[in-house]
Design a protein around this motif. Structure first.
Motif, PDB file in Angstrom:
ATOM      1  N   ILE A   1       3.518  48.570  65.724  1.00 36.89           N
ATOM      2  CA  ILE A   1       3.521  47.868  67.383  1.00 36.89           C
ATOM      3  C   ILE A   1       2.100  47.604  67.598  1.00 36.89           C
ATOM      4  O   ILE A   1       1.366  48.029  67.141  1.00 36.89           O
ATOM      5  N   LEU A   2       2.099  46.282  67.823  1.00 37.56           N
ATOM      6  CA  LEU A   2       0.881  45.538  68.425  1.00 37.56           C
ATOM      7  C   LEU A   2       0.783  46.006  70.000  1.00 37.56           C
ATOM      8  O   LEU A   2       1.544  45.814  70.678  1.00 37.56           O
TER       9      LEU A   2
ATOM     10  N   LEU B   1      -4.736  46.440  68.741  1.00 35.33           N
ATOM     11  CA  LEU B   1      -4.797  47.418  67.760  1.00 35.33           C
ATOM     12  C   LEU B   1      -3.350  47.408  67.308  1.00 35.33           C
ATOM     13  O   LEU B   1      -2.358  46.621  67.983  1.00 35.33           O
ATOM     14  N   ASP B   2      -2.895  47.740  66.181  1.00 31.64           N
ATOM     15  CA  ASP B   2      -1.592  48.109  65.938  1.00 31.64           C
ATOM     16  C   ASP B   2      -1.481  49.544  65.393  1.00 31.64           C
ATOM     17  O   ASP B   2      -2.423  50.290  64.969  1.00 31.64           O
ATOM     18  N   VAL B   3      -0.165  50.135  65.483  1.00 30.46           N
ATOM     19  CA  VAL B   3       0.067  51.399  65.199  1.00 30.46           C
ATOM     20  C   VAL B   3       1.682  51.602  64.703  1.00 30.46           C
ATOM     21  O   VAL B   3       2.309  50.658  65.009  1.00 30.46           O
ATOM     22  N   ALA B   4       1.649  52.513  63.854  1.00 32.35           N
ATOM     23  CA  ALA B   4       2.956  52.713  63.120  1.00 32.35           C
ATOM     24  C   ALA B   4       3.911  53.282  64.185  1.00 32.35           C
ATOM     25  O   ALA B   4       3.454  54.163  65.111  1.00 32.35           O
ATOM     26  N   ALA B   5       5.072  52.508  64.378  1.00 33.80           N
ATOM     27  CA  ALA B   5       6.047  52.921  65.419  1.00 33.80           C
ATOM     28  C   ALA B   5       6.629  54.294  65.120  1.00 33.80           C
ATOM     29  O   ALA B   5       6.885  54.980  66.194  1.00 33.80           O
ATOM     30  N   ASP B   6       6.338  55.098  64.088  1.00 33.01           N
ATOM     31  CA  ASP B   6       6.683  56.655  63.978  1.00 33.01           C
ATOM     32  C   ASP B   6       5.423  57.442  64.272  1.00 33.01           C
ATOM     33  O   ASP B   6       5.622  58.630  64.399  1.00 33.01           O
ATOM     34  N   ASN B   7       4.246  56.793  64.842  1.00 33.92           N
ATOM     35  CA  ASN B   7       3.049  57.564  65.109  1.00 33.92           C
ATOM     36  C   ASN B   7       3.067  57.799  66.805  1.00 33.92           C
ATOM     37  O   ASN B   7       2.399  57.227  67.221  1.00 33.92           O
TER      38      ASN B   7
ATOM     39  N   GLY C   1       8.353  46.185  59.357  1.00 36.07           N
ATOM     40  CA  GLY C   1       8.161  46.912  58.070  1.00 36.07           C
ATOM     41  C   GLY C   1       6.655  46.702  57.548  1.00 36.07           C
ATOM     42  O   GLY C   1       6.562  46.714  56.333  1.00 36.07           O
ATOM     43  N   TYR C   2       5.695  46.840  58.455  1.00 37.54           N
ATOM     44  CA  TYR C   2       4.381  46.594  57.949  1.00 37.54           C
ATOM     45  C   TYR C   2       3.776  47.762  57.336  1.00 37.54           C
ATOM     46  O   TYR C   2       3.188  47.370  56.222  1.00 37.54           O
ATOM     47  N   TYR C   3       4.179  49.001  57.686  1.00 37.55           N
ATOM     48  CA  TYR C   3       3.481  50.098  56.990  1.00 37.55           C
ATOM     49  C   TYR C   3       4.464  50.776  56.087  1.00 37.55           C
ATOM     50  O   TYR C   3       5.526  50.775  56.222  1.00 37.55           O
ATOM     51  N   ARG C   4       4.087  50.779  54.819  1.00 33.33           N
ATOM     52  CA  ARG C   4       4.766  51.419  53.608  1.00 33.33           C
ATOM     53  C   ARG C   4       4.448  52.919  53.443  1.00 33.33           C
ATOM     54  O   ARG C   4       3.328  53.221  53.525  1.00 33.33           O
ATOM     55  N   ARG C   5       5.638  53.633  53.604  1.00 31.61           N
ATOM     56  CA  ARG C   5       5.446  55.047  53.358  1.00 31.61           C
ATOM     57  C   ARG C   5       5.237  55.722  52.169  1.00 31.61           C
ATOM     58  O   ARG C   5       5.963  55.024  51.176  1.00 31.61           O
ATOM     59  N   PRO C   6       5.005  56.697  51.758  1.00 32.13           N
ATOM     60  CA  PRO C   6       5.123  57.121  50.193  1.00 32.13           C
ATOM     61  C   PRO C   6       6.414  57.581  49.707  1.00 32.13           C
ATOM     62  O   PRO C   6       6.703  57.434  48.454  1.00 32.13           O
ATOM     63  N   THR C   7       7.313  57.678  50.698  1.00 37.68           N
ATOM     64  CA  THR C   7       8.754  57.733  50.377  1.00 37.68           C
ATOM     65  C   THR C   7       9.453  56.279  49.830  1.00 37.68           C
ATOM     66  O   THR C   7      10.464  56.398  49.636  1.00 37.68           O
ATOM     67  N   GLY C   8       8.543  55.157  50.097  1.00 36.95           N
ATOM     68  CA  GLY C   8       9.197  53.863  49.779  1.00 36.95           C
ATOM     69  C   GLY C   8       9.726  53.254  51.030  1.00 36.95           C
ATOM     70  O   GLY C   8      10.009  51.974  50.801  1.00 36.95           O
ATOM     71  N   THR C   9       9.840  54.035  52.138  1.00 28.26           N
ATOM     72  CA  THR C   9      10.471  53.208  53.223  1.00 28.26           C
ATOM     73  C   THR C   9       9.307  52.525  53.964  1.00 28.26           C
ATOM     74  O   THR C   9       8.157  52.844  53.692  1.00 28.26           O
ATOM     75  N   ASN C  10       9.753  51.396  54.882  1.00 31.07           N
ATOM     76  CA  ASN C  10       8.732  50.761  55.436  1.00 31.07           C
ATOM     77  C   ASN C  10       8.862  50.892  57.019  1.00 31.07           C
ATOM     78  O   ASN C  10      10.081  51.172  57.548  1.00 31.07           O
ATOM     79  N   VAL C  11       7.778  51.067  57.712  1.00 29.54           N
ATOM     80  CA  VAL C  11       7.969  51.402  59.248  1.00 29.54           C
ATOM     81  C   VAL C  11       7.311  49.992  60.076  1.00 29.54           C
ATOM     82  O   VAL C  11       6.238  49.475  59.566  1.00 29.54           O
TER      83      VAL C  11
ATOM     84  N   ALA D   1      -6.827  62.708  57.426  1.00 28.71           N
ATOM     85  CA  ALA D   1      -6.129  62.245  58.553  1.00 28.71           C
ATOM     86  C   ALA D   1      -4.855  61.354  58.336  1.00 28.71           C
ATOM     87  O   ALA D   1      -3.796  61.463  58.860  1.00 28.71           O
ATOM     88  N   PHE D   2      -5.015  60.679  57.196  1.00 35.19           N
ATOM     89  CA  PHE D   2      -3.670  59.851  56.907  1.00 35.19           C
ATOM     90  C   PHE D   2      -2.980  60.371  55.628  1.00 35.19           C
ATOM     91  O   PHE D   2      -3.077  60.011  54.642  1.00 35.19           O
ATOM     92  N   THR D   3      -1.913  61.177  56.076  1.00 33.94           N
ATOM     93  CA  THR D   3      -1.031  61.807  54.984  1.00 33.94           C
ATOM     94  C   THR D   3       0.283  60.993  54.918  1.00 33.94           C
ATOM     95  O   THR D   3       0.923  60.932  53.970  1.00 33.94           O
ATOM     96  N   GLN D   4       0.524  59.941  55.663  1.00 34.73           N
ATOM     97  CA  GLN D   4       1.777  59.308  55.958  1.00 34.73           C
ATOM     98  C   GLN D   4       1.758  58.057  55.161  1.00 34.73           C
ATOM     99  O   GLN D   4       2.761  57.409  55.024  1.00 34.73           O
ATOM    100  N   SER D   5       0.372  57.661  55.014  1.00 38.33           N
ATOM    101  CA  SER D   5       0.335  56.150  54.330  1.00 38.33           C
ATOM    102  C   SER D   5      -1.032  56.416  53.491  1.00 38.33           C
ATOM    103  O   SER D   5      -1.692  57.362  53.688  1.00 38.33           O
ATOM    104  N   ARG D   6      -1.212  55.335  52.702  1.00 41.87           N
ATOM    105  CA  ARG D   6      -2.317  55.234  51.907  1.00 41.87           C
ATOM    106  C   ARG D   6      -3.661  55.336  52.684  1.00 41.87           C
ATOM    107  O   ARG D   6      -4.020  54.271  53.465  1.00 41.87           O
TER     108      ARG D   6
END
Length: 137
Positions: free
Chosen positions: A130-131, A91-97, A117-127, A13-18
């Motif tokens: 949202i709480l 809960l928190d959720v990535a702003a791009d989800n 910048g809480y979530y780190r993406r495989p590309t090295g960017t942070n997202v 399910a989680f391909t955008q983050s670890r």
């Protein structure tokens, strides 16, 4: 559901983050405050401490997505949290989800903060994260 099964669904399910590993699920679930609901199609892990509940993760295997299972799972974990004494859920959720944000908003959650910048993406960017929060019945 075993920690190994959770790790398999989470990885699918989680391909955008670890995704979380089985040992991480095992450690979380060894805590008396941590609970889970679901099955090998979808599951949620949450904590209840005092009168607050926090959704730590929710995952639906891609094969079972878009079938309403996550909405049912949201209801299930919130009901269990309320039964355990929680009055509010967070809960928190990535702003791009965008699909997850739509699900949470449709379940009565409102935005209450941001973690930059809480979530780190495989590309090295942070997202941003949202709480969100809502009262429980």
């Amino acid at each position: 559901m075993s920690p190994e099964e959770m790790a398999v669904v989470h990885a699918a399910a989680f391909t955008q983050s670890r995704p979380w590993r089985a040992d991480e699920f095992r450690e979380l679930l060894s805590n008396n405050f941590t609970h889970s609901v679901g099955n090998n199609q979808c599951f949620a892990v949450f904590q209840v401490i005092a009168d607050e509940a926090e959704l730590l993760t929710i995952a639906t295997h891609p094969y079972y997505q878009r079938k309403g299972l996550a909405r049912l799972l949201m209801e299930s974990w919130q009901n269990e949290a309320a039964r355990l004494g929680a009055k509010r859920a967070f809960l928190d959720v990535a702003a791009d989800n965008i699909p997850a944000i739509a699900l949470y908003e449709s379940c009565g959650y409102t935005r209450c903060g941001i973690r930059k910048g809480y979530y780190r993406r495989p590309t090295g960017t942070n997202v941003d994260a949202i709480l969100m929060e809502r009262p429980l019945p």
